[in-house]
Design a protein around this motif. Structure first.
Motif, PDB file in Angstrom:
ATOM      1  N   LYS A 103       0.835  -1.207   0.000  1.00  0.00           N
ATOM      2  CA  LYS A 103       0.000   0.000   0.000  1.00  0.00           C
ATOM      3  C   LYS A 103       0.868   1.255   0.000  1.00  0.00           C
ATOM      4  CE  LYS A 103      -3.897  -2.391   2.053  1.00  0.00           C
ATOM      5  NZ  LYS A 103      -4.848  -2.536   0.958  1.00  0.00           N
ATOM      6  N   ALA A 118      -6.741   9.246  -0.666  1.00  0.00           N
ATOM      7  CA  ALA A 118      -6.756   9.784   0.703  1.00  0.00           C
ATOM      8  C   ALA A 118      -5.354  10.264   1.082  1.00  0.00           C
ATOM      9  CB  ALA A 118      -7.218   8.699   1.663  1.00  0.00           C
ATOM     10  N   VAL A 141      -7.878   5.791   9.303  1.00  0.00           N
ATOM     11  CA  VAL A 141      -7.783   4.499   8.619  1.00  0.00           C
ATOM     12  C   VAL A 141      -6.333   4.021   8.691  1.00  0.00           C
ATOM     13  CG1 VAL A 141      -8.189   3.278   6.445  1.00  0.00           C
ATOM     14  CG2 VAL A 141      -9.650   5.213   7.080  1.00  0.00           C
ATOM     15  N   LYS A 143      -3.629   0.828   7.786  1.00  0.00           N
ATOM     16  CA  LYS A 143      -3.501  -0.343   6.903  1.00  0.00           C
ATOM     17  C   LYS A 143      -2.115  -0.958   7.021  1.00  0.00           C
ATOM     18  CE  LYS A 143      -6.655   1.657   3.533  1.00  0.00           C
ATOM     19  NZ  LYS A 143      -6.958   1.934   2.130  1.00  0.00           N
ATOM     20  N   ILE A 155     -10.598   0.741  10.540  1.00  0.00           N
ATOM     21  CA  ILE A 155     -11.131   2.096  10.523  1.00  0.00           C
ATOM     22  C   ILE A 155     -11.468   2.404  11.975  1.00  0.00           C
ATOM     23  CG2 ILE A 155     -12.999   3.571   9.675  1.00  0.00           C
ATOM     24  CD1 ILE A 155     -13.003   1.755   7.153  1.00  0.00           C
ATOM     25  N   GLU A 184      -4.174   6.802   6.947  1.00  0.00           N
ATOM     26  CA  GLU A 184      -4.748   7.757   5.996  1.00  0.00           C
ATOM     27  C   GLU A 184      -6.066   8.331   6.476  1.00  0.00           C
ATOM     28  OE1 GLU A 184      -4.902   5.389   2.410  1.00  0.00           O
ATOM     29  OE2 GLU A 184      -6.997   4.926   2.736  1.00  0.00           O
ATOM     30  N   PHE A 186      -9.992   9.323   6.422  1.00  0.00           N
ATOM     31  CA  PHE A 186     -11.210   8.588   6.106  1.00  0.00           C
ATOM     32  C   PHE A 186     -11.934   9.334   4.988  1.00  0.00           C
ATOM     33  CE2 PHE A 186     -15.764   7.815   6.780  1.00  0.00           C
ATOM     34  CZ  PHE A 186     -15.779   6.433   6.735  1.00  0.00           C
ATOM     35  N   LEU A 187     -12.283   8.595   3.931  1.00  0.00           N
ATOM     36  CA  LEU A 187     -12.998   9.210   2.806  1.00  0.00           C
ATOM     37  C   LEU A 187     -14.490   8.909   2.934  1.00  0.00           C
ATOM     38  CD1 LEU A 187     -10.661   8.171  -0.163  1.00  0.00           C
ATOM     39  CD2 LEU A 187     -10.759  10.391   0.977  1.00  0.00           C
ATOM     40  N   GLU A 191     -18.709   3.475  -2.366  1.00  0.00           N
ATOM     41  CA  GLU A 191     -17.609   2.727  -2.973  1.00  0.00           C
ATOM     42  C   GLU A 191     -18.035   2.085  -4.286  1.00  0.00           C
ATOM     43  OE1 GLU A 191     -14.975   0.027  -0.690  1.00  0.00           O
ATOM     44  OE2 GLU A 191     -15.962   0.900   1.049  1.00  0.00           O
ATOM     45  N   LYS A 213     -18.756  -5.820   1.515  1.00  0.00           N
ATOM     46  CA  LYS A 213     -17.610  -6.381   2.255  1.00  0.00           C
ATOM     47  C   LYS A 213     -17.980  -6.915   3.635  1.00  0.00           C
ATOM     48  CE  LYS A 213     -13.563  -4.836   0.009  1.00  0.00           C
ATOM     49  NZ  LYS A 213     -13.706  -3.787  -0.982  1.00  0.00           N
ATOM     50  N   ASN A 223     -15.394  -7.303   8.309  1.00  0.00           N
ATOM     51  CA  ASN A 223     -15.112  -7.354   6.876  1.00  0.00           C
ATOM     52  C   ASN A 223     -14.865  -8.791   6.426  1.00  0.00           C
ATOM     53  OD1 ASN A 223     -15.299  -4.921   5.515  1.00  0.00           O
ATOM     54  ND2 ASN A 223     -13.292  -4.223   6.208  1.00  0.00           N
ATOM     55  N   ILE A 281      -9.032   4.138  -3.472  1.00  0.00           N
ATOM     56  CA  ILE A 281      -8.840   3.528  -2.137  1.00  0.00           C
ATOM     57  C   ILE A 281      -7.693   2.532  -2.211  1.00  0.00           C
ATOM     58  CG2 ILE A 281      -9.852   2.131  -0.309  1.00  0.00           C
ATOM     59  CD1 ILE A 281     -12.573   3.107  -1.073  1.00  0.00           C
ATOM     60  N   GLU A 282      -7.755   1.687  -3.208  1.00  0.00           N
ATOM     61  CA  GLU A 282      -6.704   0.672  -3.339  1.00  0.00           C
ATOM     62  C   GLU A 282      -6.725   0.113  -4.751  1.00  0.00           C
ATOM     63  OE1 GLU A 282      -7.308  -3.095  -1.498  1.00  0.00           O
ATOM     64  OE2 GLU A 282      -9.345  -3.248  -2.244  1.00  0.00           O
TER      65      GLU A 282
HETATM   66  P1  AMP Z   1      -8.659  -1.806   1.319  1.00  0.00           P
HETATM   67  O1  AMP Z   1      -8.127  -3.150   1.706  1.00  0.00           O
HETATM   68  O2  AMP Z   1      -7.631  -0.745   1.220  1.00  0.00           O
HETATM   69  O3  AMP Z   1      -9.612  -1.865   0.140  1.00  0.00           O
HETATM   70  O4  AMP Z   1      -9.670  -1.411   2.498  1.00  0.00           O
HETATM   71  C1  AMP Z   1     -10.748  -2.246   2.839  1.00  0.00           C
HETATM   72  C2  AMP Z   1     -11.997  -1.430   2.985  1.00  0.00           C
HETATM   73  O5  AMP Z   1     -11.809  -0.412   3.992  1.00  0.00           O
HETATM   74  C3  AMP Z   1     -12.385  -0.631   1.740  1.00  0.00           C
HETATM   75  O6  AMP Z   1     -13.122  -1.392   0.839  1.00  0.00           O
HETATM   76  C4  AMP Z   1     -13.198   0.485   2.338  1.00  0.00           C
HETATM   77  O7  AMP Z   1     -14.513   0.028   2.644  1.00  0.00           O
HETATM   78  C5  AMP Z   1     -12.505   0.767   3.620  1.00  0.00           C
HETATM   79  N1  AMP Z   1     -11.513   1.859   3.460  1.00  0.00           N
HETATM   80  C6  AMP Z   1     -10.221   1.727   3.131  1.00  0.00           C
HETATM   81  N2  AMP Z   1      -9.614   2.934   3.063  1.00  0.00           N
HETATM   82  C7  AMP Z   1     -10.560   3.846   3.359  1.00  0.00           C
HETATM   83  C8  AMP Z   1     -10.549   5.268   3.477  1.00  0.00           C
HETATM   84  N3  AMP Z   1      -9.449   5.987   3.293  1.00  0.00           N
HETATM   85  N4  AMP Z   1     -11.716   5.881   3.788  1.00  0.00           N
HETATM   86  C9  AMP Z   1     -12.842   5.166   3.995  1.00  0.00           C
HETATM   87  N5  AMP Z   1     -12.899   3.831   3.917  1.00  0.00           N
HETATM   88  C10 AMP Z   1     -11.777   3.166   3.612  1.00  0.00           C
END
Ligand code: AMP
Ligand code: GLY
Length: 430
Positions: A103, A118, A141, A143, A155, A184, A186-187, A191, A213, A223, A281-282
């Motif tokens: 990431k 973000a 957030v 990770k 989160i 990071e 929070f957005l 999604e 999720k 999740n 986001i990713e």
């Molecule tokens: P990721 O593994 O990075 O996709 O994160 C898993 C889940 O966390 C995402 O599908 C989002 O629902 C949530 N998430 C990740 N990053 C953010 C962020 N910066 N703001 C809000 N939700 C986030």
């Protein structure tokens, strides 16, 4: 052409179904496959981590294309080793797979290429991370940097949870994946997922989808890898698709090419549609699971193998893949206990009746196996993907749940509200 498909989940069952529809296919091999895939493919035992063994198999069986389903072999460099051995492979090499494998790498690339995402910072030790988390707005957030099978993201609504997760990461809960972390902002927004093919330079946009999720109805509970999905994602208007291509996808592909590590394969952008527009986001370097199931139901399946092959051979320019205007929706049936420890070994009955009794339904297998007596049993967490087409999300959903009603598997469960967001939109005409 002979094809080797790597993987054994619902995503690979959907890909096998599509690949098998190609007039160019001679024999489809799948490692390891599953009982559903076995209807289309020769399922073989092969240690995917042993790249020499994979290369030997391909040579022995005149495999013209290897299609890699999951991320782990890509991050491990299977595609590089195959290409070096002269074997065509659909999927990015080790360097470009860092888009999913790290990431922090993706955050750096976004900063270098001006891609909306973000705001974030990367940390290699707990002290600075704790200080940063304490100084920024909640929720925050956090990770783990590396691959953590979807479990490496927290989160945190309060400082205590943030501190506890940071400590967990640095105390080795995610192994080396947590040796660095990204913190990071929070957005806020809705999604959506967007998929494109790339051959290193040219991009072919595929389609959009929305995942679910959380394990529980109303998007509650922990999740998971995904409990259901539908395609297209109504939130992704044509304008938003174009903005995503222009501000996120194209700059990413160009930056990777500029660095000498071109991207070849499917690129899956996880997006947040914020009031300022789409933000990344990713990235994932593979098809989504269960998003591939709904994508393959809508795709012109006879052309899928050819399109993957063009991406793998650098000839994507001018390619097109047609999509049905219908919606597709999939509901995941999981074994009791998932996403914790699932109960394994329970018998599943009624799949034939479920398929024949409901128009257009496909049941993709994920964690299934045959016992010694040949009975179908649950062997994993996510077990079945009951997938249906429809003119609307409501129609597709009604069909999927009608099929589920015919499946006899007391030890399985599913969410009862897949598609709720899109159906609310359909109901209000928005
Ligand atoms: P990721 O593994 O990075 O996709 O994160 C898993 C889940 O966390 C995402 O599908 C989002 O629902 C949530 N998430 C990740 N990053 C953010 C962020 N910066 N703001 C809000 N939700 C986030
Ligand atoms: N369904 C989410 C993923 O495949 O990563």
């Amino acid at each position: 052409m002979n094809v080797l498909l790597i993987g054994g989940g619902g995503r690979e069952h959907a890909l096998a179904w599509a690949i098998a529809a190609s007039p160019r296919l001679k024999t489809l091999y799948c490692a390891p496959g599953n009982p559903g895939i076995a209807e289309f493919a020769d399922c073989i035992r092969l240690d995917i981590a042993d790249h020499v063994a994979v290369i030997d198999f391909c040579r022995l069986n005149s495999v013209g294309l290897v299609v890699v389903g999951p991320e782990v072999p890509l991050v491990a460099g299977l595609a590089d080793d195959l290409r070096e051995a002269g074997i065509r492979c659909f999927g990015p090499g080790r360097a470009a797979s860092r888009l999913e494998g790290s990431k922090a790498f993706t955050k750096d690339l976004c900063a270098a290429a001006g891609i909306p995402t973000a705001r974030s910072a990367t940390f290699h030790q707990a002290g600075e991370a704790l200080a940063y988390a304490a100084a920024h707005a909640l929720p925050v957030v956090i990770k783990a940097d590396g691959l953590a099978a979807g479990k490496g993201v927290a989160i945190a609504d309060n400082r205590e949870d943030a501190a506890a997760f940071i400590d967990e990461c640095f105390s080795g809960k995610f192994g080396s994946a947590g040796a660095s972390i990204v913190i990071e902002e929070f957005l806020e927004g809705e999604e959506a997922s967007f998929f494109v093919l790339c051959d290193g330079k040219d991009i072919l946009p595929l389609a959009t989808a929305q995942d679910h999720k959380r394990v529980g109805d109303g998007d509650t509970g922990p999740n998971t890898g995904g409990m259901g999905a539908y395609s297209p994602a109504p939130v992704m208007t044509e304008d938003l698709v174009q903005r995503t291509l222009d501000t996120i996808i194209k700059p990413t592909i160009e930056e990777l090419a500029r660095r000498g590590t071109p991207y070849q394969g499917v690129l899956y952008a996880g997006l947040m549609i914020t009031p300022e527009g789409p933000k990344l986001i990713e990235y994932n370097v593979r098809f989504g699971d269960p998003e591939a199931q709904v994508l393959m139901m809508r795709a012109d399946r006879a052309a899928v193998l050819d399109t993957l092959d063009r991406a793998a051979s650098g000839t994507l320019s001018g390619a097109r893949l047609d999509w049905s205007n219908d919606v597709a929706l999939t509901v995941v049936m999981a074994a009791d206990g998932y996403p914790g420890t699932p109960v394994k070994g329970s018998q599943i009955k009624g799949l034939d009746a479920a398929v024949s009794g409901t128009e257009g339904v496909m049941i993709f297998h994920a964690g299934t196996a045959r016992d010694a007596a040949g009975r179908l049993i649950a062997s994993g967490g996510r077990v079945l993907n009951v997938t249906a087409p429809g003119r609307s999300v409501a129609e597709a959903r009604a069909r999927a749940y009608a099929a589920i009603g015919r499946i006899d598997w007391p030890e399985g469960f599913c969410r009862s509200d897949i598609g709720w967001r899109a159906i609310a939109r359909e109901d209000t005409g928005g």
